[in-house]
Design an enzyme around this catalytic site. Sequence first.
Site, PDB file in Angstrom:
ATOM      1  N   LYS A  71      57.135 -55.898 -81.460  1.00  0.00           N
ATOM      2  CA  LYS A  71      57.648 -56.104 -80.118  1.00  0.00           C
ATOM      3  C   LYS A  71      58.550 -54.909 -79.809  1.00  0.00           C
ATOM      4  O   LYS A  71      59.604 -54.754 -80.418  1.00  0.00           O
ATOM      5  CB  LYS A  71      58.428 -57.425 -80.081  1.00  0.00           C
ATOM      6  CG  LYS A  71      59.273 -57.666 -78.861  1.00  0.00           C
ATOM      7  CD  LYS A  71      60.030 -58.980 -79.037  1.00  0.00           C
ATOM      8  CE  LYS A  71      61.037 -59.207 -77.933  1.00  0.00           C
ATOM      9  NZ  LYS A  71      61.754 -60.498 -78.096  1.00  0.00           N
ATOM     10  N   GLU A  85      55.169 -68.304 -75.841  1.00  0.00           N
ATOM     11  CA  GLU A  85      56.357 -68.215 -76.693  1.00  0.00           C
ATOM     12  C   GLU A  85      57.518 -68.977 -76.072  1.00  0.00           C
ATOM     13  O   GLU A  85      57.839 -68.764 -74.903  1.00  0.00           O
ATOM     14  CB  GLU A  85      56.741 -66.750 -76.886  1.00  0.00           C
ATOM     15  CG  GLU A  85      58.075 -66.532 -77.575  1.00  0.00           C
ATOM     16  CD  GLU A  85      58.598 -65.121 -77.399  1.00  0.00           C
ATOM     17  OE1 GLU A  85      59.831 -64.934 -77.485  1.00  0.00           O
ATOM     18  OE2 GLU A  85      57.796 -64.200 -77.161  1.00  0.00           O
TER      19      GLU A  85
END
Length: 215
Positions: free
Chosen positions: A134, A45
Amino acid sequence: MSPESFIQRWQQQALPLVAILRGITIDEAEPVAEILLDCGFLYLEVPLNGPAPYDAIRLIRKTVGDRGFVGAGTVLNVRQVEAVANAGEQLIVSPNTDAAVIGHSRSLNLISLPAAATPSEAFSAINAGASGLKLFPAESITPAVTKALSVVLPKNIVCLPVGGVQPDSTQMRAYRLAGAHGFGLGSGLYQPGINLMALRQRALAYRAAWRQSME
């Protein structure tokens, strides 16, 4: 990507950890990606609030090829989702719960991982179509809180604590037993300008801690 498809894919990988490369430069992109892939990291990411993030993402995507998944973090609006999709990426991670970002990501068949810190945020994200959650910041979402959330969340939702996660098998085991499916790793793994040998050592330490947490 639907939650059902994502959890099936997620559970197939040996190292369910997302490498968060905040602040990565273009020069670092390829060697950092190669080291992480070599250490078993398949999800990379690049937060969009770094230097030239889209260029870095493209270079990492070229390096990773079909070996893993690359995408953007700190995605805050639909325009950014479009830009990430146009760069050919697969992963959209946000620090908040935004139904428009989640919905647009899903409409483009991207993996959507918004942040949630409360049951209300978690269910808002799920109802908007999030592929997984998340759990951020993990410093305040302890294993006890994670366990409480996991009791009420759908079983097909991947939950990843992010923030302050160390290469500590005891910590990882506590989260895993509480219902976490892996972790997002930030500055404990990568920092801009890190020596590549140090990066490899950190990546291997996290890999070892995860494996030990399963024993």
